[in-house]
Structures are given as C-alpha cells and as structure tokens.
Design a protein around this motif. Sequence first.
Motif, PDB file in Angstrom:
ATOM      1  N   LEU A  45       0.842  -1.210   0.000  1.00 10.93           N
ATOM      2  CA  LEU A  45       0.000   0.000   0.000  1.00 10.93           C
ATOM      3  C   LEU A  45       0.869   1.249   0.000  1.00 10.93           C
ATOM      4  O   LEU A  45       0.650   2.180  -0.789  1.00 10.93           O
ATOM      5  CB  LEU A  45      -0.899   0.023   1.238  1.00 10.93           C
ATOM      6  N   ILE A  46       1.869   1.273   0.905  1.00  4.66           N
ATOM      7  CA  ILE A  46       2.726   2.462   0.993  1.00  4.66           C
ATOM      8  C   ILE A  46       3.454   2.682  -0.329  1.00  4.66           C
ATOM      9  O   ILE A  46       3.493   3.787  -0.866  1.00  4.66           O
ATOM     10  CB  ILE A  46       3.746   2.311   2.151  1.00  4.66           C
ATOM     11  N   ARG A  47       3.988   1.596  -0.891  1.00  2.52           N
ATOM     12  CA  ARG A  47       4.743   1.716  -2.131  1.00  2.52           C
ATOM     13  C   ARG A  47       3.868   2.268  -3.260  1.00  2.52           C
ATOM     14  O   ARG A  47       4.216   3.245  -3.924  1.00  2.52           O
ATOM     15  CB  ARG A  47       5.309   0.327  -2.493  1.00  2.52           C
ATOM     16  N   MET A  48       2.685   1.662  -3.452  1.00  2.55           N
ATOM     17  CA  MET A  48       1.843   2.060  -4.583  1.00  2.55           C
ATOM     18  C   MET A  48       1.225   3.435  -4.365  1.00  2.55           C
ATOM     19  O   MET A  48       1.101   4.223  -5.306  1.00  2.55           O
ATOM     20  CB  MET A  48       0.720   1.032  -4.794  1.00  2.55           C
ATOM     21  N   PHE A  49       0.814   3.731  -3.127  1.00  2.00           N
ATOM     22  CA  PHE A  49       0.076   4.974  -2.916  1.00  2.00           C
ATOM     23  C   PHE A  49       0.973   6.162  -2.579  1.00  2.00           C
ATOM     24  O   PHE A  49       0.486   7.238  -2.288  1.00  2.00           O
ATOM     25  CB  PHE A  49      -1.017   4.776  -1.857  1.00  2.00           C
ATOM     26  N   THR A  50       2.300   5.951  -2.583  1.00  2.00           N
ATOM     27  CA  THR A  50       3.164   7.134  -2.560  1.00  2.00           C
ATOM     28  C   THR A  50       3.815   7.350  -3.925  1.00  2.00           C
ATOM     29  O   THR A  50       3.978   8.475  -4.368  1.00  2.00           O
ATOM     30  CB  THR A  50       4.289   7.017  -1.507  1.00  2.00           C
ATOM     31  N   MET A  51       4.165   6.239  -4.598  1.00  5.51           N
ATOM     32  CA  MET A  51       4.908   6.399  -5.848  1.00  5.51           C
ATOM     33  C   MET A  51       4.014   6.499  -7.073  1.00  5.51           C
ATOM     34  O   MET A  51       4.228   7.322  -7.948  1.00  5.51           O
ATOM     35  CB  MET A  51       5.859   5.211  -6.030  1.00  5.51           C
ATOM     36  N   VAL A  52       3.011   5.605  -7.148  1.00  4.15           N
ATOM     37  CA  VAL A  52       2.256   5.493  -8.385  1.00  4.15           C
ATOM     38  C   VAL A  52       0.925   6.251  -8.301  1.00  4.15           C
ATOM     39  O   VAL A  52       0.641   7.103  -9.127  1.00  4.15           O
ATOM     40  CB  VAL A  52       2.009   4.001  -8.721  1.00  4.15           C
ATOM     41  N   PHE A  53       0.134   5.930  -7.295  1.00  3.99           N
ATOM     42  CA  PHE A  53      -1.207   6.523  -7.218  1.00  3.99           C
ATOM     43  C   PHE A  53      -1.208   7.771  -6.336  1.00  3.99           C
ATOM     44  O   PHE A  53      -1.858   7.795  -5.294  1.00  3.99           O
ATOM     45  CB  PHE A  53      -2.209   5.502  -6.678  1.00  3.99           C
ATOM     46  N   ASP A  54      -0.489   8.790  -6.740  1.00  3.02           N
ATOM     47  CA  ASP A  54      -0.537  10.025  -5.953  1.00  3.02           C
ATOM     48  C   ASP A  54      -1.186  11.136  -6.778  1.00  3.02           C
ATOM     49  O   ASP A  54      -0.951  12.309  -6.556  1.00  3.02           O
ATOM     50  CB  ASP A  54       0.869  10.426  -5.484  1.00  3.02           C
ATOM     51  N   HIS A  55      -2.044  10.746  -7.734  1.00  2.07           N
ATOM     52  CA  HIS A  55      -2.633  11.747  -8.625  1.00  2.07           C
ATOM     53  C   HIS A  55      -3.899  12.359  -8.031  1.00  2.07           C
ATOM     54  O   HIS A  55      -4.276  13.450  -8.382  1.00  2.07           O
ATOM     55  CB  HIS A  55      -2.965  11.103  -9.975  1.00  2.07           C
TER      56      HIS A  55
END
Lengths: 497, 119
Positions: free
Chosen positions: A255-265
Amino acid sequence: MSWYLTLPLVIPFVAAIIAYLLRSSPLGAWVSIIGSGLGLIASIALMAVVLDAGVVAGQMGNWPAPFGITLVADLLSAVMVLITAITGFAVAIYALGDITERQAKLGYHALFQILLAGVTGAFLTGDLFNLYVWFEVMLIASFGLLILNGGKEQIDGGVKYVALNLISTILFLTGIGLLYGMTGTLNFADLAVKVNEVENQGLLTVVAMMFMVAFGVKAAVFPLFFWLPAAYHTPSFSVSAVFAGLLTKVGVYALIRMFTMVFDHDIGFTHTVLLWVACLTMVVGVLGAAAQSDFRKILSFHIISQIGYMVLGLALMTPLALMGAVFYLVHHIIVKANLFLIAGIAKRLTGGTDVYKIGGLYKSAPFLAVLFLIPAFSLAGFPPLSGFWAKYIIVKATLDVEMWFVAFIALAVGLMTIYSMTKIWAEAFWKPHPDGIEPELKTLPHKTAQILPVAGLAVLTIIIGLNPEPFVLFAERTTEQLLDPTAYITTVLGEAS
Amino acid sequence: MEQVLSVLIGILVASAVYLMLARNLLRFLFGLILLSNAANLTIFVAGRLTPGAPPLVPDGLDAPVGAVANALPQALVLTAIVIGFGLFAFALILAFRAYQSLGTLNTDEMRVAEPEEIK
C-alpha cells in the motif's frame, strides 16, 4: 547483477532445498537456523550498501528496465528485508522447541524458508507483476504452514484464510492487467512516470481502488480483515508468530509503495478513503480484541487495530505521518512476533491459551512475566518503549493537520489496547492457576531455544525505545525517498530518462 | 473483438460472484476459477488485440522487423494461469480435507476455529 540484492533471496531458497532433503533428520531445524542466520548477515550487508548509496537496483538477466525484472532496494525495502531476517532468525531458533518431529518431517522448515524468501522478494522487487509472483510464493508457503499436520481447527481456519486471500490475489491480478493496459509498463519507477501521462485520470482512480482492496485484504484492514482472526490462532506458535509479524505488513508495504509512488494523482479521494479505513480498522480491531478471551485471538485482533495506525500514517501523507508509518511498521513486526512467541511459552507452561482457564505465571515464572510486559507495554505505547515513539509520531502528525477527532481515536485505541493487555496480564499471569498448576520455566523443554529469541526481540524494543534518535532519523530519510522518488526512478531507469 | 471479450469478461465475473455467494465451498471454488479466468482475459484484452505478426526476431538482428503482436500480456497470462492452477489444485484438496474432517462443505457450519459464544 548485484550480489547484495540477490543473496537475501537466494539464501532462503537454498536453505529450503537443503532443509527439505534433511527433513527427517534433526539437522533440518539447524539448516533453517543457519540459513536464517546467513540471510540476516546478507540483509545487514544490503542495509549497509543502501545506507551508503540511497537506492540500489539490479536488472535480472541484464535486460534494461523497464523491460526486464528489476530488483530495487531503497531505504524502506532495505529496512523491511532486515526486519524480516531478524524475525525469521528469531522464529527459526524458537522452532527448535515448538515444531514437532512430525511437522518437521512434513517439511515445515523448507516451507518456512520459502515463506521468508517470498516476503523478502515482495520487498525487493521493482516490478508490479513480479510483486504478484512473490505474493503467490508467500501465499502458497503460508497455506502449507497453516494446515501442516493440522486437525479440524487448522483446516477450518485454513479454508477461510485461503478463500479470502485468493480473491484478493485475483483482484490484484485484474488491477495489474488494467494498469498495464493504460500505461504499457509494469515497472514501479516507469509507472511513477507514465501514470502522469494517462489521459483518463478518473479511470486511474478506479484501478487505484482495486489495488487498495487487493492490498487491503492482505493488510487486514476494515472491512476486509475477517480471514485473520479466523486463522491466526490455529497453527503452531512459530507459524502464527511469523504470520503475525510479517504477512500483513507485506500488504501495508505494498500500500505504501503504490500509494506514494504510483497513485498520488488524486490524494484528495484515495487518501481520504484510506483515512476512514484506518480509523475504522483501529476501532474495530481493538473492540474485537476486548471481546476475546483466547491469548492468540486477543493478539490477532490487535494486529488489525495496529495496522490501522500504519494506514493512518499513509493516509495523512504528510512527511511526519509517513515517517510514523515507517517507524510503526518496524516496531510492530518485532513486538507482535514476540508476543505470539510468548503465547507459545505460556501455553506450554500452563496447558492452554484461554486466559480464563490458565494463570499463575507471575508467581512461578516471573522472568517470563517481565518478558511479556516489555512487548505488551510497547504495543500499548508506554514510554520509554518503541511503541510510545511510534504512536507519538502518528498522533503528533494528526494534530499537526488539526484532525482532532482522528487524534482522539488514535489515543482512545491506545487506551483500549492497555485494557486488553491488562486482561491477559491479570488472568494469565497474576491470578493463580485454576487447576493449581505452578508452571515453572525450568520444566520447559528446549528452554534456551524458546527464551532466547523472545529475550532478543524484547531487547530490540528497549533499544529502539531508549535510543530512538537514529531510528527516527532513518525513518525521516526513508520518508524523503518516498515523497520524492526521483532517486528511485533515476537509479532504476538510468540517468537518460 | 474487444467489445465481445469485454462482455464475456462481464458475464464471467457475474457468474463468478453468483457462485461465490453460495454457502457451499465447492461452488465458491468454481466461482473462484471463473473469476481468475476473467482476470486472465482482462490482462489479455488490456494488452491490446492486434492482428500483428508473431514477435520473432530474425537471425542476426536484435529486434523484430515491422509490426508484431505484443507478447508480454501473453507471458503474463501464462504465468497467471500456471500460478492460478497450482493454487486452485491446493484449494480443491483443502476443500476435500475439510469435507473429510469437518463433515460439511457448508461454510456456515464451519465453526470449529471460531465457535459461537455459549450464552
């Protein structure tokens, strides 16, 4: 290829093969211990390299990113690998006194090493589909461990665990397919760049929510946690300790990886959902624990409520909050694995795990009582233990953004945690045993192998608690990397991009 | 073609959800395999369906010549099928063992690990 990235993965696999070949001999357990020990050394080496370089990446098969599979270690990956190795080493030693000959013969030690490899791989990979593969490695090993030589209870818990985790896996896979369709890439670093070029940002949010649900099941957040209290109290204590320490944290890490790097739009939407999820997870977990009377069931529900704190840190998305989430992750793995190991010793001394039916541990085994108090108080957030700093940072972060109600929930859940811990303390330790048994540590078979890992993990909690500064500074550096993934992206894709 | 496959995926997911809502564990597992096939098809369609040549690299070159089909989604689907097959085999055996030792496949009656509170 960088040896320090591959070694933490290769060692457990080799150990698994040797342990499987030696499964009928008492040497199997020692292979597992030596393997975990070597793994620990390898992950310390990785940590040293990452501390120096910031981010390191290796392209498997020498295919340049984003075409090949990348292994990446930034500070978050490195610390998670290290803490996995520490927990793995502690539990491997503990297994000497916990795992029966029959379980060893069925391949316990091999499965345990594969589980460690799966968890480590999930932390090290820089590729979304590869993350899915590591999840599966981890999952199938955990299925095996859960029902190994199991009776009715294990099979029953196993069915629910398997069913819900398989659904999450399929959701994850669908999400991967859709994200690939939109961006044409699966590499984290490349994704972080390409998602900004996606025209239909609304659709991107939909896919983000699919990932949130998929990882949410793994992380056991509200309302997706029901597999956890159904299964975690059934297997051997070594198995539930390593599950409790590591498996849900892989979900939180993802969760941390995806929602800081990828899904921060669209932070306004996704992270608000996470905020609600976090609050409800904390409250429901701690209330569930209050209703339980089984040592391990109480602890299982506390995993859920503590996951809430980590997700809360991610949901706020401020530097301080993320730092708290990272600190919390590390602290929680140590403390939670330790409590489950203690539950195992308590069961062997008193003959049960229902706290109302056991007792007398404080009088006859005071050393164990002290060992229980340290992680229990740390979990509840008493100074000067590691849990106090973890909670302090998270609560401070909520106050900084003036979310008074959320801060209130976080503090109230802390209080409720103390209530559950006092219940265990009063019933299992303080009151005399209802059957008049006076359990003594002396009578414990393989005493050293069981006490040593518990004591070691307790010492770690105290060290972090008394000297939090280097750990906080480390968490701060980790957060900087998470919020500004430029170094990560350039290391993986090369300077040209 | 995409539209047809999308509708197919929709039907697969709908029947999967219908089956998975049943109390019977075996029905749940059948639903699960339908759902995993829907996921595989999703990856396949999301990777674009193009009538391209097979992605073969001619002798002496580093890259294929001209427009070729995207091989990656197929590689992903293949991996996912293999993994899904393994997991499904495990789940079936687990269901069988559950039937043997618990005497039921009705998930509502599986209360050994979480017994109902005795009031």
